[in-house]
Design a protein around this motif. Sequence first.
Motif, PDB file in Angstrom:
ATOM      1  N   HIS A 119       0.730  -1.035  -0.163  1.00 45.82           N
ATOM      2  CA  HIS A 119      -0.229   0.144  -0.453  1.00 45.82           C
ATOM      3  C   HIS A 119       0.303   1.425   0.116  1.00 45.82           C
ATOM      4  N   GLY A 120       0.347   1.716  -1.071  1.00 44.03           N
ATOM      5  CA  GLY A 120       1.193   3.122  -1.350  1.00 44.03           C
ATOM      6  C   GLY A 120       3.203   2.724  -1.032  1.00 44.03           C
ATOM      7  N   LYS A 121       3.954   2.930  -0.215  1.00 46.32           N
ATOM      8  CA  LYS A 121       5.295   3.650   0.015  1.00 46.32           C
ATOM      9  C   LYS A 121       5.979   2.061   0.822  1.00 46.32           C
ATOM     10  N   LEU A 122       4.475   1.086   1.360  1.00 41.57           N
ATOM     11  CA  LEU A 122       4.943   0.280   2.447  1.00 41.57           C
ATOM     12  C   LEU A 122       4.429  -1.051   1.653  1.00 41.57           C
ATOM     13  N   SER A 123       5.763  -1.854   2.244  1.00 40.79           N
ATOM     14  CA  SER A 123       5.327  -2.941   1.840  1.00 40.79           C
ATOM     15  C   SER A 123       5.612  -3.998   2.783  1.00 40.79           C
ATOM     16  N   ALA A 124       4.739  -5.284   2.693  1.00 39.30           N
ATOM     17  CA  ALA A 124       5.111  -5.900   4.179  1.00 39.30           C
ATOM     18  C   ALA A 124       4.397  -7.681   3.466  1.00 39.30           C
ATOM     19  N   ASN A 125       5.509  -8.667   4.070  1.00 39.84           N
ATOM     20  CA  ASN A 125       5.726 -10.152   3.810  1.00 39.84           C
ATOM     21  C   ASN A 125       5.453 -10.872   5.318  1.00 39.84           C
ATOM     22  N   LEU A 126       4.644 -11.642   5.312  1.00 37.50           N
ATOM     23  CA  LEU A 126       4.636 -12.521   6.520  1.00 37.50           C
ATOM     24  C   LEU A 126       4.775 -13.834   6.106  1.00 37.50           C
ATOM     25  N   ASN A 127       5.331 -15.129   6.731  1.00 44.08           N
ATOM     26  CA  ASN A 127       4.692 -15.952   6.997  1.00 44.08           C
ATOM     27  C   ASN A 127       4.769 -16.904   8.028  1.00 44.08           C
ATOM     28  N   ALA A 128       4.122 -18.319   8.572  1.00 49.69           N
ATOM     29  CA  ALA A 128       3.887 -18.101  10.266  1.00 49.69           C
ATOM     30  C   ALA A 128       3.997 -19.952   9.749  1.00 49.69           C
ATOM     31  N   THR A 129       4.476 -21.052  10.971  1.00 50.15           N
ATOM     32  CA  THR A 129       4.046 -22.266  10.911  1.00 50.15           C
ATOM     33  C   THR A 129       4.041 -23.500  11.909  1.00 50.15           C
ATOM     34  N   TRP A 130       2.924 -23.688  11.836  1.00 52.31           N
ATOM     35  CA  TRP A 130       3.158 -24.290  12.850  1.00 52.31           C
ATOM     36  C   TRP A 130       2.816 -26.262  12.125  1.00 52.31           C
ATOM     37  N   MET A 131       3.647 -27.065  13.393  1.00 50.95           N
ATOM     38  CA  MET A 131       4.072 -28.302  12.691  1.00 50.95           C
ATOM     39  C   MET A 131       3.767 -29.194  13.830  1.00 50.95           C
ATOM     40  N   LYS A 132       3.237 -30.082  14.237  1.00 50.48           N
ATOM     41  CA  LYS A 132       3.239 -31.066  15.430  1.00 50.48           C
ATOM     42  C   LYS A 132       3.946 -32.144  14.420  1.00 50.48           C
ATOM     43  N   THR A 133       5.003 -33.015  15.121  1.00 49.55           N
ATOM     44  CA  THR A 133       5.256 -33.749  14.934  1.00 49.55           C
ATOM     45  C   THR A 133       5.050 -34.714  15.451  1.00 49.55           C
ATOM     46  N   LEU A 134       3.878 -36.272  14.782  1.00 51.51           N
ATOM     47  CA  LEU A 134       3.338 -37.336  15.433  1.00 51.51           C
ATOM     48  C   LEU A 134       3.798 -38.146  16.093  1.00 51.51           C
ATOM     49  N   LYS A 135       4.896 -38.881  15.094  1.00 55.34           N
ATOM     50  CA  LYS A 135       5.732 -40.054  14.815  1.00 55.34           C
ATOM     51  C   LYS A 135       7.328 -39.614  14.609  1.00 55.34           C
TER      52      LYS A 135
END
Length: 829
Positions: free
Chosen positions: A661-677
């Motif tokens: 937006h205008g002069k601002l840019s943003a990038n976000l990533n998020a990860t949730w991970m669970k090992t079952l075995k």
Amino acid sequence: MNRAILLLLLLLGCAGIEAQNVDEQLRGVYEAAQTAYDVGRIEESRKLLTDNVKRFSGNLKQSAYRLLSLCALADDDNAAAEEYVRQLLRENPYYSTTLEDPQRFTDMVERISGRSESTITTASSHEEQLSEVPVPTTLITEQMIRDSGARNLQEVLATYVPGMNIVDCNNDINIAMRGIFSNGQEKILIMLNGHRLNSYCTNIAAPDFSISLDKLKQIEVLRGPASSLYGGVALTAVVNLITKKGADVDGVKVKAGYGNYGQVKADVLFGKRYYDIDVLLWGSLYRTSGQAREIPKNEEEMSFDDYKVTVGCIGRKPSYDLGLSLKWKDIQFMYETRFSQVRAPYTISTAVASYDYDRYRTYNGLHPGYATSSHHADLKWGRQFGKVTIDGSLFYDSSDLTQYQVISDDTLSWFGEMLSLGDELSNIFKNHGGTSRYINGQEQTFGAQVEGDYNYISTDDHNGYLTFGAEFSHFQLDDVRYSISYDFIYATPENALLNQTGKGNENSYNAFAQLKHRWRSFILNAGLRYDHKVRFDDSRVNELSPRLALIYVRPKWNVKLSYSRSFVDAPYLYQKTNQFLSFLRNDMLHDGNLSFQPLRPETLRSLQLTFAGTQWLPGLDFELNLFQNRAQDLIFTEILSHKNSGENKTIGAELMAGYKHGKLSANLNATWMKTLKANLIYVDYDDNNSTPIFTSNLTLAWQASQRLRLHTKVNFQGRQTAYNVSFTTLSQIYGLTDLIKNSYDEYDDITLSEMMEQLADLIDNRLVSSQKIDPRIVFDLGAEYHIGKVSLGLNIHNLLNKKYSQSGMNTGLVPQRGRWFLGTIGYQF
């Protein structure tokens, strides 16, 4: 009757010949128009096309409308250009622009079609929009690379790709994908313009300083198994590095940098387009002496004379990347040579102790570390025949590979006996310190590949592509050296039979097919690949890799459900290392036969559900992906040898969002991970290994003025646990096992039972140790300032000098770098 049939066949044949002649004539007209446009004769080009456009059909008609629009733009006739774009989209509503198209034309196509999406080629071997890609995909642009302030490819991927996190295995620059990793980066396929960079000997392609970031236009990342197109190595992800075109550079760009801890950096780019010839040259160099860091105090199994190690050091020789990309019409040639070396903070994995780097001898001018000198070349050719596009390529790769590992500064009285290395080597470890292991070999690989795309239907409601291809490659390893050194400078004599054992060759054959059919808003994407490999010992590997995806696309959102299976064959080096150890343990081999257990390919199955939204709010795009992975036969290192002893079952969720937006840019990533075995050697556990349950990255960039751009990155890593094999316990298991085996008749049943219980306790409760890694937040900060043709840059990593550690495969906690800064100055000619 027979005469009538003969006459009819003759008339049909003449008609076919006439139709072929007309097609060739019309293609000649279009090529003449393209040539006129390329040399600036715009009016001549427009006249040729307008006089014949109604006679064109299929892809040739689409190309004609495209060229007419470009001619109109060259004359600043926007109204005519838009009309030609509309007619182009009537012919093909799903038309996608290419990187070679002018930006004005690309923007016009996106605006008129109502699409603003970028396109990639990695997922289906032809260009397609992100909404139609069959698997979750991350596209990293040139501007995003600069805004990340990343020093190498590892940091770029960890910043923008959900599911990827940095691991430190004490060997090489490495990265994990969804909790799966190895001693080196050998689970992710890394390509340069579609050319494989992973070694055919080790499967490794380290995302290190030998890959120049300045040459890149964009990075395309497929998250998940991708063997249905790319075969082995594409186990967990595919990273395709797309270089700039010469026209993108249009001149010469030079940049030099200097920072703390001995950082020196230099980059040069030259690019030009001369009519039909596009030329790009690049060169990059980086070196650093590294930073001394304290060893974490909770390393209970380690005893050090000093409590510091050097991190971030790439060795005495600088890393470099030199290359050339040359394109003339349908022919493209690329050549690249790279060198990298990484100094390990600790001694050999599992033993993990500090060592005196400067006391160890050199081999071929190299100090201890992991070094690769490589050459890559390929020649590509592409041509369109009506609705069929055919691409072919020839490639050649060669690498000089060195693994020079320090074992211990001190004597290890039990080391040789534990590994059953024979009396001679056991006595060396028992009586001498300053021991190390040196492995070196030269690999060569050549091969050929052919791919095709058939656009079998293109109507208002239907659009279908059939993609097919085949590949052959021949790999061989030459001039193998294996040596043990002691007292820091002396080396054991090389064994000719052992060196000969290391040599070998392997042949690989594969074929694949993929169907992509769009019916209105629904897309079916299905693919299957068959890989056949003849190993050095004449054993065979046969693998089928399927992929199936169902996609529903709407103007502002899409949903995808996909299943895929991938594999990676056991690296040649691992197989040969096991064979080496068999050689050493058998001491004298009169019959020349070596007894060792072949390793199986590692496999991964993945089920993914993806929902993506486009412009729900002005400037906002996002993607949410749910996945379930099951990996089997993962290979782990047990001191020196390798075993198929790992399993991994995980579930997780990934969020990726971008906002402008205008002069601002943003990038976000998020990860949730669970090992079952999961399984490590002989022990089961149900927790992530050296991978946080939750991690996120936020990158912000602000164009403060026409000259100044500021950017920052915030990385959060949740609490994690590092699971590793206990070296002390492993030595106890070996000792107790040998004692039971060699003295079985000397003990009564009660004593034997107690010893077996002790052995079971060691394996079940003490073999795999665990260490907690605290949560952390790390801040980076950077700026770019432009004064005419001069650019100034500053990047500060770990701004607050946060002290933290990371772990990986078969190692302890490795201290990470503190506050590092790098200043640069650039100039464009």
